[in-house]
Design an enzyme around this catalytic site. Structure first.
Site: not given
Length: 297
Positions: A139, A267
């Protein structure tokens, strides 16, 4: 004397061909991925010469290794002539790989074959790649996220040690800065949540909330959409894994949530993948029929 000279003249000289060791090519259409593969191979090999410490020190969480390559001649058709590789906290990440049961030789072997691009599953704008064997995910990060990772690592590593690697949190395995054409790229390497051996037919991103938790129409049109909580409820999915596995899952999940809460990390969600055994059999039969049809021609 003449007979001796004749025998010398007829003596054959055997020529030996010098064999050079094979060198990895790191072949990719994307120069950045070629540098990434080169960097993983170089960093892991260099770390083999560094003794494993009895315990990690605060400086290990600030350390890094850097290498700059200029006028690179070997494999120039695949690698840029000038590039730089920086590995963050190499000893810390090596220790994490050990905690997660990852052998460095296997790690290098997986990541020195060209990774493939993935669809971006989130809203961050990050780019994702998956290793050729589907074991690892790469990523891209921003420089701010690299700073956040440094901060997280100081709490994350002790937690992984305490849990003996038993966690549902992302398994962070390495972090790099790659400089290609004078542009800096930041990357973090993680273990793939899903196995590469079984196809995931459905996946859900679950937060435990029903507020605005349904996949968009556009998402559902994708070949492999990521569904959400309301989709999970509407599909009437029930997960049965047995009492013992459930107890282990809940213990791990509760420990991970406690860690995230303690460090005010929000989150987060649980990614659930479902392998449909019936669908897998049908896919297998369809593949066999296609192969039989092609054999007839």
């Amino acid at each position: 004397m003449s007979s001796v000279m004749e025998s010398l003249a007829s003596t054959k000289t055997k020529r030996f061909k010098v064999k050079h060791p094979k060198r990895k090519l790191f072949r990719s259409n994307d120069p950045l991925l070629s540098v990434f593969m080169w960097g993983v191979n170089h960093c892991v090999k260099e770390l083999q010469h560094v003794n494993v410490p009895v315990m990690l020190m605060p400086d290990d969480f600030r350390s890094y290794s850097k290498v700059k390559i200029d006028n690179h001649s070997f494999n120039k058709e695949n690698l840029p002539s000038h590039f730089k590789v920086k590995e963050y906290c190499p000893i810390v990440f090596r220790n994490l790989r050990e905690r997660f049961g990852i052998d460095d030789a296997d790690f290098v072997n997986s990541l020195t074959k060209s990774p493939k691009p993935m669809e971006n599953p989130g809203k961050s704008g990050a780019k994702f790649h998956i290793s050729a064997d589907k074991l690892y995910v790469i990523k891209t990060l921003t420089s701010e996220e690299v700073e956040e990772m440094h901060s997280l690592l100081k709490q994350y590593h002790p937690y992984i040690v305490e849990r003996h690697g038993k966690t549902l949190l992302p398994q962070y395995l390495a972090m790099y800065r790659l400089t290609v054409d004078n542009v800096e790229h930041y990357m973090v390497l993680m273990r793939n949540v899903f196995t590469g051996h079984l196809k995931v037919h459905k996946k859900y991103d679950l937060k435990g909330s029903t507020v605005d938790r349904e996949a968009s129409g556009k998402e559902k049109q994708k070949k492999e959409p990521t569904l959400k909580d309301n989709d999970f409820l509407n599909d009437g999915i029930k997960i049965t894994i047995g009492a013992e596995a459930k107890e282990q899952l809940m213990e791990t999940l509760n420990a991970d949530v406690e860690f995230l809460t303690k460090h005010a990390i929000m989150d987060y969600s649980l990614l659930l993948g479902i392998h449909d055994t019936q669908q897998a059999l049908e896919d297998e039969r369809e593949t066999e029929l296609e192969e039989d049809d092609s054999d007839e021609y």
